[in-house]
Scaffold this active site. Sequence first.
Site, PDB file in Angstrom:
ATOM      1  N   GLN A  61      -3.284  -2.061   1.890  1.00 15.70           N
ATOM      2  CA  GLN A  61      -2.841  -0.836   1.229  1.00 15.70           C
ATOM      3  C   GLN A  61      -2.781  -0.993  -0.287  1.00 15.70           C
ATOM      4  OE1 GLN A  61       0.226   1.112   3.355  1.00 15.70           O
ATOM      5  NE2 GLN A  61       0.436   2.790   1.907  1.00 15.70           N
ATOM      6  N   ASP A  62      -1.985  -1.938  -0.777  1.00 18.72           N
ATOM      7  CA  ASP A  62      -1.983  -2.228  -2.208  1.00 18.72           C
ATOM      8  C   ASP A  62      -1.594  -3.686  -2.419  1.00 18.72           C
ATOM      9  OD1 ASP A  62       0.766  -2.018  -1.704  1.00 18.72           O
ATOM     10  OD2 ASP A  62       1.198  -0.974  -3.578  1.00 18.72           O
TER      11      ASP A  62
END
Length: 217
Positions: A61-62
């Site tokens: 995701q990040d």
Amino acid sequence: MAHSIWHEKIKSFLPEHYYGRINHFLDEAYASGLVYPPRENVFKALQVTPLEETKVLILGQDPYHGPKQAQGLSFSVPEEISAPPSLINILKELADDIGPRDHHDLSTWASQGVLLLNACLTVPAGQANGHAGLIWEPFTDAVIKVLNEKDSPVVFILWGAYARKKKAFITNPKHHIIESPHPSPLSSYRGFFGSKPFSRTNAILEKEGMTGIDWLQ
């Protein structure tokens, strides 16, 4: 910025001048505060895994938002850094699936054709998802669309609800999708553990006449 073939292919899925917008965003973000990973590693996933060699995607995701953790590869941390909880669980599942791997840097996966991509390529220090929705999603969605166009099969490993939404971009019947809950402590016992993504990926690659990944390397 990225490996040149990636660059040309990605551009075809983005509005004109989008790379300029990304560079402007990066200039402002890194000038205004502490951002991870180091700027020279923002596009590392695309630099170390060329398009023509990519046969697996693991989508995060990040980046990790703690000091010295993020290195530009999803879920990976430098060898001297303790494994974060999600990576601990990934390595636990790997040990149960194939065998033990006692190092935290996943660069050797990337060098074998595993694209370790985050949907957001930067994060402000201490602020998970702090750059979500600002600039990166069209770019990384374009990466998935580029992979979808490949003639050779790609195994897309999608962990968690966020990653699984990207199935909408994977329409080429040549490709394969392995999905499960996320390896985070919140969801790992809801189906990530026991999902055997590593052996399943190699079984697919070998069935397609491709070399499997040495996940323990």
